[in-house]
Write a protein that holds these residues in place. Sequence first.
Motif, PDB file in Angstrom:
ATOM      1  N   ALA A  71       0.830  -1.128   0.159  1.00 54.97           N
ATOM      2  CA  ALA A  71       0.067   0.016  -0.047  1.00 54.97           C
ATOM      3  C   ALA A  71       0.859   1.191  -0.049  1.00 54.97           C
ATOM      4  CB  ALA A  71      -0.803   0.036   1.097  1.00 54.97           C
ATOM      5  N   ALA A  72       1.815   1.214   0.850  1.00 52.25           N
ATOM      6  CA  ALA A  72       2.702   2.329   0.970  1.00 52.25           C
ATOM      7  C   ALA A  72       3.434   2.746  -0.371  1.00 52.25           C
ATOM      8  CB  ALA A  72       3.794   2.354   1.969  1.00 52.25           C
ATOM      9  N   ASP A 123      -6.020   0.725   9.174  1.00 54.46           N
ATOM     10  CA  ASP A 123      -4.732   0.078   9.194  1.00 54.46           C
ATOM     11  C   ASP A 123      -3.700   1.056   8.841  1.00 54.46           C
ATOM     12  OD1 ASP A 123      -5.857  -1.967  10.478  1.00 54.46           O
ATOM     13  OD2 ASP A 123      -5.502  -3.361   8.445  1.00 54.46           O
ATOM     14  N   PHE A 124      -3.776   1.602   7.530  1.00 50.70           N
ATOM     15  CA  PHE A 124      -2.768   2.308   7.152  1.00 50.70           C
ATOM     16  C   PHE A 124      -2.431   3.456   7.816  1.00 50.70           C
ATOM     17  CE2 PHE A 124      -0.750   5.455   4.559  1.00 50.70           C
ATOM     18  CZ  PHE A 124       0.153   4.836   3.474  1.00 50.70           C
ATOM     19  N   SER A 125      -3.412   4.319   8.499  1.00 45.94           N
ATOM     20  CA  SER A 125      -3.230   5.243   9.500  1.00 45.94           C
ATOM     21  C   SER A 125      -2.402   5.131  10.660  1.00 45.94           C
ATOM     22  CB  SER A 125      -4.528   5.972   9.810  1.00 45.94           C
ATOM     23  OG  SER A 125      -5.118   6.280   8.532  1.00 45.94           O
ATOM     24  N   ALA A 126      -3.044   3.728  11.189  1.00 44.18           N
ATOM     25  CA  ALA A 126      -2.283   3.343  12.526  1.00 44.18           C
ATOM     26  C   ALA A 126      -0.689   2.989  12.347  1.00 44.18           C
ATOM     27  CB  ALA A 126      -3.008   2.052  13.091  1.00 44.18           C
ATOM     28  N   MET A 135      -0.486   8.430   9.363  1.00 41.62           N
ATOM     29  CA  MET A 135      -1.484   9.320   8.445  1.00 41.62           C
ATOM     30  C   MET A 135      -2.197   8.675   7.641  1.00 41.62           C
ATOM     31  SD  MET A 135       1.172  11.138   6.259  1.00 41.62           S
ATOM     32  CE  MET A 135       2.605  11.431   7.512  1.00 41.62           C
ATOM     33  N   PRO A 136      -3.332   9.035   6.981  1.00 48.30           N
ATOM     34  CA  PRO A 136      -4.340   8.471   6.142  1.00 48.30           C
ATOM     35  C   PRO A 136      -3.459   8.334   4.715  1.00 48.30           C
ATOM     36  CG  PRO A 136      -5.466  10.175   6.933  1.00 48.30           C
ATOM     37  CD  PRO A 136      -4.072  10.396   7.336  1.00 48.30           C
ATOM     38  N   PRO A 137      -3.953   7.282   3.876  1.00 43.69           N
ATOM     39  CA  PRO A 137      -3.042   7.097   2.679  1.00 43.69           C
ATOM     40  C   PRO A 137      -2.784   8.130   1.776  1.00 43.69           C
ATOM     41  CG  PRO A 137      -5.024   5.449   2.813  1.00 43.69           C
ATOM     42  CD  PRO A 137      -4.788   5.995   4.240  1.00 43.69           C
ATOM     43  N   ALA A 138      -4.181   8.805   1.608  1.00 44.10           N
ATOM     44  CA  ALA A 138      -4.446  10.108   0.511  1.00 44.10           C
ATOM     45  C   ALA A 138      -3.208  11.210   1.002  1.00 44.10           C
ATOM     46  CB  ALA A 138      -5.521  10.541   0.482  1.00 44.10           C
ATOM     47  N   ARG A 139      -3.201  11.384   2.348  1.00 43.90           N
ATOM     48  CA  ARG A 139      -2.424  12.392   2.864  1.00 43.90           C
ATOM     49  C   ARG A 139      -0.734  12.152   2.614  1.00 43.90           C
ATOM     50  NH1 ARG A 139      -1.947  14.082   9.147  1.00 43.90           N
ATOM     51  NH2 ARG A 139      -0.060  15.204   9.006  1.00 43.90           N
TER      52      ARG A 139
END
Length: 270
Positions: free
Chosen positions: A222-223, A252-255, A259-263
Motif C-alpha cells: 500500500a505504501a 490500518d494504514f493510518s495506524a 497518517m491516512p493514505p491520501a495524505r
Amino acid sequence: MADAAPDSLRAILNRAAAQERFQVAHRAPAADLAWLADYHWILHWDLGEGGSHRQRVLTHPSVHMTFISDGQARVVGVVRGVFAETIEGRGRVIGLRFRPGGLRPFLDAPMSTITDRRVPVEEIFGRRAHAVADAIIATPDPGDAILLVEDLLRSGAPGGPDPLVLEVSAIVDRIAADPALSRVDRLAAAVGVGTRRLQRLFADYVGVGPKWVIRRCRMQDAADRAAGGTDVDWAALAADLGYADQAHFVRDFSATIGMPPARYARQDAR
C-alpha cells in the motif's frame, strides 16, 4: 560481487525527501551465504556540519546487522512498529539484511527474544566480533568492508543450510508475492502445514507471527502504491490487498504509517 536487486527501497517512507538526504546501494552476498543473507547495503550521507535527517522505515520481517561510522555495531531484530533513525553530519553504514530466519543458526534462543531489540554484535558473534566490527567501520572501501562482514558470518555459520531457514524464507517470499494470502489459515493450507506449526515456526525463526508478516507485506504494498502518486483508487487498492472495505484499510494504514493514505501520497509527491 554483483549488485543485488532488493525490495528494500519500498520500505523507505517518504522516499522523495529521503533521496535528497542520503544514497543507498546494495550488493548481493557471496553464493555460500545466500541462504542466510538477502543482501548487503551501503548507506552514505553528507548533510554538512550541523545537518540532520530523521528517516522512518516500514520494516520487513528481517533482521539487520549494521556497522556505523560513529562506532556502533549492532544487530537489530524485527521491528514491529515503524523504525526511525536520525543521521547527522556525514557518515556511512555497512549493513546486512538477513533472510527471514537467517540469523537463527547464530542465536541460542528463538528469534522472538530479539524482536524490537538492538543487540551489540559481540553478544551474538562473540568477543572476536568487537575487533572485526572496528575493522569493518575503519575500512574505507565498502567492498573490502563487506568481505570482512562475510568472514564474520562464516566464522559462526553451520556447515550447511538449515532446512528450516529455507522453509520459512520461502513462506515469507510467498506471502510477499501473493496478496490473496490474507489470512493465516489460508497461508497454512497453501504451504501444506498446520496453523499451530506455522505459528511456532515463525516465533522461533522469524520473531513475529505469520499474521503480522501478512499485514506488514500488504502495508508495504500500500505504501509503495501510495508513493507512486495521488491518483490512486483507494477502494480498488484496498480490495487488491484483501481488505473487506476501504475504511478498514484506511484505519490500518493510518495506524501503521501515522497518517491516512491520501495524505501520505500528497506528502510523498512533494
